[in-house]
Design a protein around this motif. Sequence first.
Motif, short mmCIF file in Angstrom:
data_model
loop_
_atom_site.label_atom_id
_atom_site.label_comp_id
_atom_site.label_asym_id
_atom_site.label_seq_id
_atom_site.Cartn_x
_atom_site.Cartn_y
_atom_site.Cartn_z
N VAL A 68 3.19 -14.59 -2.05
CA VAL A 68 1.89 -13.93 -2.31
C VAL A 68 2.20 -12.43 -2.42
N GLU A 69 1.94 -11.87 -3.57
CA GLU A 69 2.30 -10.47 -3.81
C GLU A 69 1.41 -9.51 -3.02
N ILE A 70 2.02 -8.44 -2.52
CA ILE A 70 1.26 -7.45 -1.74
C ILE A 70 1.32 -6.05 -2.36
N GLY A 71 2.12 -5.90 -3.41
CA GLY A 71 2.34 -4.56 -3.99
C GLY A 71 1.14 -4.02 -4.75
N THR A 123 -8.97 -11.54 -3.52
CA THR A 123 -8.01 -12.53 -4.03
C THR A 123 -6.88 -12.74 -3.04
N PHE A 124 -6.37 -11.64 -2.49
CA PHE A 124 -5.28 -11.73 -1.51
C PHE A 124 -5.72 -12.57 -0.30
N LYS A 125 -6.90 -12.29 0.21
CA LYS A 125 -7.37 -13.03 1.38
C LYS A 125 -7.51 -14.52 1.07
N GLN A 126 -8.01 -14.81 -0.13
CA GLN A 126 -8.16 -16.22 -0.52
C GLN A 126 -6.80 -16.92 -0.60
N GLN A 127 -5.80 -16.19 -1.12
CA GLN A 127 -4.46 -16.79 -1.23
C GLN A 127 -3.89 -17.10 0.16
N VAL A 128 -4.10 -16.19 1.08
CA VAL A 128 -3.60 -16.43 2.45
C VAL A 128 -4.38 -17.58 3.09
N GLU A 129 -5.69 -17.55 2.91
CA GLU A 129 -6.54 -18.59 3.53
C GLU A 129 -6.17 -19.99 3.00
#
Length: 186
Positions: free
Chosen positions: A40-43, A62-68
């Motif tokens: 999961v990209e964080i840059g 989007t980032f939170k959804q990917q982690v969830e």
Amino acid sequence: MITTKNVAILVGSLRKESLNRKMAHALIALAPPSLKLEIVEIGNLPLFSQDFEAAPPATVSTFKQQVEAADAVLFITPEYNRSVPGVLKNAIDVGSRPYGQSAWNGKPGAVISVSPGAIGGFGANHHLRQSLVFLNVPAMTQPEAYIGNAGSLFDDNGAIASDATRDFMQKFLLAFEQWIERHSAR
Ligand SMILES: Cc1cc2nc3c(=O)[nH]c(=O)nc-3n(C[C@H](O)[C@H](O)[C@H](O)COP(=O)(O)O)c2cc1C
């Protein structure tokens, strides 16, 4: 029947030739069928501001959804000045808010630190674990993975060149699979 567990990998370096990213790709290739590893990209995340809590940018949501969506999280990180690189700490903070709506809550986790130095990023590894305690991420205790002297660890294809380290990483992944099974809230 094998149930596949989806693991989100967070890489703590944005460098093109990152050793930690090479480790992530090597582990994706080494993973047993029961684990599906994906970076999961964080840059692309903005620097965290508490204002996001009222109006989150799309990248944050989007980032939170990917982690969830993941069953577990695997942190693969360098050590910067004996601690966690800012880019990874930023991603952790972004995923943790608003209070009570953390994407990390209850996800089984593991930490690998990779460094060209001799002590394998121990400081970053353990500083990261301090945040994971608060975030209610049960982080695998054994085996620990402080991968030192990593400057010559990967071959030209990005595979782990050392048989001993490849064997150790395979054992690490099998242990993590069991850790996820044991600590999964689902
Ligand atoms: C700002 C900065 C601080 C660093 N501090 C440490 C450190 O405390 N310990 C260490 O082992 N390496 C340190 N290094 C060296 C990194 O381990 C090395 O650059 C490594 O390759 C970074 O990981 P990467 O290859 O995944 O980008 C540091 C590098 C930078 C750029």
